[in-house]
Design an enzyme around this catalytic site. Structure first.
Site, PDB file in Angstrom:
ATOM      1  N   LYS A  38       0.835  -1.201   0.000  1.00 22.98           N
ATOM      2  CA  LYS A  38       0.000   0.000   0.000  1.00 22.98           C
ATOM      3  C   LYS A  38       0.871   1.253   0.000  1.00 22.98           C
ATOM      4  CE  LYS A  38      -0.427  -0.358   5.048  1.00 22.98           C
ATOM      5  NZ  LYS A  38      -1.268  -0.920   6.125  1.00 22.98           N
ATOM      6  N   ARG A  93     -11.471   0.143  13.903  1.00 23.06           N
ATOM      7  CA  ARG A  93     -11.124   0.850  12.673  1.00 23.06           C
ATOM      8  C   ARG A  93     -12.023   0.368  11.546  1.00 23.06           C
ATOM      9  NH1 ARG A  93      -5.141   0.788   9.852  1.00 23.06           N
ATOM     10  NH2 ARG A  93      -5.674  -1.397   9.490  1.00 23.06           N
ATOM     11  N   HIS A 137      -7.166  -7.322  12.381  1.00 24.16           N
ATOM     12  CA  HIS A 137      -5.902  -6.578  12.462  1.00 24.16           C
ATOM     13  C   HIS A 137      -5.664  -6.221  13.922  1.00 24.16           C
ATOM     14  CE1 HIS A 137      -2.581  -4.397  10.786  1.00 24.16           C
ATOM     15  NE2 HIS A 137      -3.021  -3.217  11.133  1.00 24.16           N
ATOM     16  N   ARG A 182       0.324 -11.230   6.794  1.00 21.32           N
ATOM     17  CA  ARG A 182       0.358 -10.000   5.981  1.00 21.32           C
ATOM     18  C   ARG A 182       1.572  -9.195   6.413  1.00 21.32           C
ATOM     19  NH1 ARG A 182      -4.849  -9.764   8.340  1.00 21.32           N
ATOM     20  NH2 ARG A 182      -4.159  -7.930   9.490  1.00 21.32           N
ATOM     21  N   TYR A 221      13.777  31.029   5.229  1.00 21.02           N
ATOM     22  CA  TYR A 221      12.599  31.787   5.673  1.00 21.02           C
ATOM     23  C   TYR A 221      12.651  32.042   7.174  1.00 21.02           C
ATOM     24  CZ  TYR A 221      10.356  30.748   1.191  1.00 21.02           C
ATOM     25  OH  TYR A 221      10.042  30.644  -0.135  1.00 21.02           O
ATOM     26  N   CYS A 266      12.646  24.444   3.353  1.00 19.55           N
ATOM     27  CA  CYS A 266      11.694  25.064   2.417  1.00 19.55           C
ATOM     28  C   CYS A 266      10.863  23.980   1.728  1.00 19.55           C
ATOM     29  CB  CYS A 266      12.427  25.872   1.360  1.00 19.55           C
ATOM     30  SG  CYS A 266      13.696  26.966   2.012  1.00 19.55           S
ATOM     31  N   ASP A 312      10.968  23.006  -1.401  1.00 12.62           N
ATOM     32  CA  ASP A 312      11.704  22.220  -2.391  1.00 12.62           C
ATOM     33  C   ASP A 312      13.218  22.191  -2.164  1.00 12.62           C
ATOM     34  OD1 ASP A 312       9.161  22.234  -3.946  1.00 12.62           O
ATOM     35  OD2 ASP A 312       9.687  24.361  -4.121  1.00 12.62           O
TER      36      ASP A 312
HETATM   37  C1  LIG Z   1      -0.691  -1.934   6.849  1.00 10.53           C
HETATM   38  C2  LIG Z   1      -1.340  -3.223   7.212  1.00 10.53           C
HETATM   39  C3  LIG Z   1      -0.582  -4.394   7.381  1.00 10.53           C
HETATM   40  C4  LIG Z   1       0.931  -4.393   7.347  1.00 10.53           C
HETATM   41  O1  LIG Z   1       1.414  -3.851   8.556  1.00 10.53           O
HETATM   42  P1  LIG Z   1       2.990  -3.815   8.869  1.00 10.53           P
HETATM   43  O2  LIG Z   1       3.058  -3.361  10.289  1.00 10.53           O
HETATM   44  O3  LIG Z   1       3.595  -2.838   7.939  1.00 10.53           O
HETATM   45  O4  LIG Z   1       3.484  -5.193   8.655  1.00 10.53           O
HETATM   46  C5  LIG Z   1      -1.252  -5.572   7.604  1.00 10.53           C
HETATM   47  N1  LIG Z   1      -2.605  -5.603   7.684  1.00 10.53           N
HETATM   48  C6  LIG Z   1      -3.366  -4.500   7.549  1.00 10.53           C
HETATM   49  C7  LIG Z   1      -4.840  -4.608   7.658  1.00 10.53           C
HETATM   50  C8  LIG Z   1      -2.756  -3.272   7.329  1.00 10.53           C
HETATM   51  O5  LIG Z   1      -3.515  -2.177   7.230  1.00 10.53           O
END
Ligand SMILES: *Cc1c(COP(=O)(O)O)cnc(C)c1O
Length: 388
Positions: A45, A143, A172, A228, A272, A320, A322
């Site tokens: 992602k 969430r 999660h 994951r 700045y 800044c 850039d």
């Molecule tokens: C981002 C995410 C992960 C991966 O998490 P890491 O801590 O980067 O391994 C796994 N499952 C879900 C649902 C996530 O949003």
């Protein structure tokens, strides 16, 4: 270090280096850790946490990835258009208007409302297909996902649809990186109970999964059918507790070149607001074309180092949009005094190694009071990526 690489005529003197060999070794290390019986879903992602999703996904695939996960439908479509043919999960339930795109590109959404699921089923059926999805369970993070207690009922509401197939059931963890955590144990128990309830009701769960990077490293007991893995693939640790369990190599370096170097007068201000003034003679102030629009957070102003020629130098003045400036003092009392003045074109390292010195995403995250995840995502925004 890509000192002399010939680049396109539009190139800035600012870039992200992505070490695909390190990415491959990290991916292979997780593949070995997880073992054969369990699938590995690689999380790419946010453009692979700023590292470039297409190149990273191809490298991960070659090193043992079974599936991929992204955050948005657009990220999934981009992978499909680049020729990535493996299963792709969207890690939340997208807006209902996306269902046709999901079917067309064979992307699996997370599902937790009946309305979305039925719209997806209709889109699939009218295309003569079956849409695969993963059921998301909220076991305590608040969430996404179906609330426990409503899990079986949701499935009973949608399961009649012949356009739908449940390919996975997941949750999660909010605290997988905290050792011996009560909340983690609670989430895991609730997840187990929900999966049992689905099975008890005769409902297909598909692949059961819950571990992210810290879970995969710290909790082998709950890998179920798939892990994951995200941040660890990029060579960064989610917490100090995983650091001692597994060796990983950082994949991203961030570098630029000096576009200007001058010796201002004593008392001259920099940037700045003139928040830094030249304190004595023979201080050089050099400019690098990287700014907060490139992910170099402005709150680091006057509070970070960069590396030149293997030496640390202090960044000075407000960062800044850039560009930023840094000071070079060859007469400094500091132990890491630079050995020579900098010159136009010298390579400057913001993240990565130069000689024996190194600045990590963790160091920058500490200075910003955030986590390494945000540091690398930010540098992915605008800087050109060079794959090595
Ligand atoms: C981002 C995410 C992960 C991966 O998490 P890491 O801590 O980067 O391994 C796994 N499952 C879900 C649902 C996530 O949003």
């Amino acid at each position: 270090m890509e000192r002399d690489r010939v680049r396109s005529p539009e190139s800035r003197w600012a870039w992200v280096e992505v070490d695909l060999a390190a990415l491959r070794r990290n991916t292979a290390a997780f593949r070995r850790l997880i073992g054969r019986g369990t699938q590995m879903m690689c999380v790419v992602k946010a453009d692979a946490y700023g590292h470039g999703a297409v190149a990273c996904a191809k490298t991960m695939r070659a090193a043992g990835a079974d599936q991929f996960a992204v955050a948005t439908v657009a990220e999934g479509v981009a992978l499909r258009e680049a020729g990535i043919e493996w299963p792709i999960l969207i890690l939340s339930e997208p807006p209902v208007d996306c269902v046709r795109t999901l079917v067309e590109h064979d992307l699996m959404p997370s599902v937790y409302t009946a309305d979305f699921a039925l719209a997806l089923g209709e889109a699939a059926a009218s295309a003569g297909r079956v849409a695969r999805y993963h059921l998301a369970l909220d076991t305590g993070m608040t969430r996404i996902g179906v609330r426990r207690g409503d899990v079986v009922e949701l499935r009973r509401t949608i399961d009649f649809h012949r356009g739908l197939e449940c390919a996975g059931t997941f949750t999660h963890f909010a605290t997988a990186d905290v050792p011996d955590d009560w909340d983690f144990a609670l989430q895991l128990n609730r997840f187990r109970e929900s999966v049992e309830a689905l099975r008890g009701a005769g409902l297909e769960t598909g692949l059961v999964h819950c571990d992210n990077t810290p879970g995969t490293v710290m909790h082998p007991e709950c890998r179920f059918d798939m892990c994951r893995v995200g941040i660890g693939l990029y060579g960064l640790h989610p917490a100090d507790v995983t650091r001692v369990r597994l060796e990983l190599e950082p994949v991203m370096s961030v570098r630029g070149r000096v576009t200007r170097a001058v010796y201002p007068s004593v008392g001259d201000g920099v940037g700045y607001g003139l928040t830094w003034r030249v304190p004595k003679q023979n201080i050089q102030v050099a400019t690098v074309p990287i700014g907060y629009a490139d992910g170099l957070a402005r709150e680091l102003s006057n509070n970070m180092d960069v590396l030149v020629d293997g030496c640390r130098c202090r960044q000075v003045g407000n960062i800044c949009m850039d560009q930023f400036m840094f000071a070079v003092d060859v007469n400094s009392a500091r132990s890491y005094r630079p050995s020579r003045p900098v010159e136009y074109g010298d390579v400057v390292t913001l993240i990565g190694s130069d000689g024996d010195e190194r600045i990590t995403a963790d160091e920058m995250a500490r200075l910003r009071n955030t986590i390494n995840y945000e540091v690398v995502c930010d540098f992915g925004m605008r800087l050109e990526k060079i794959y090595t």
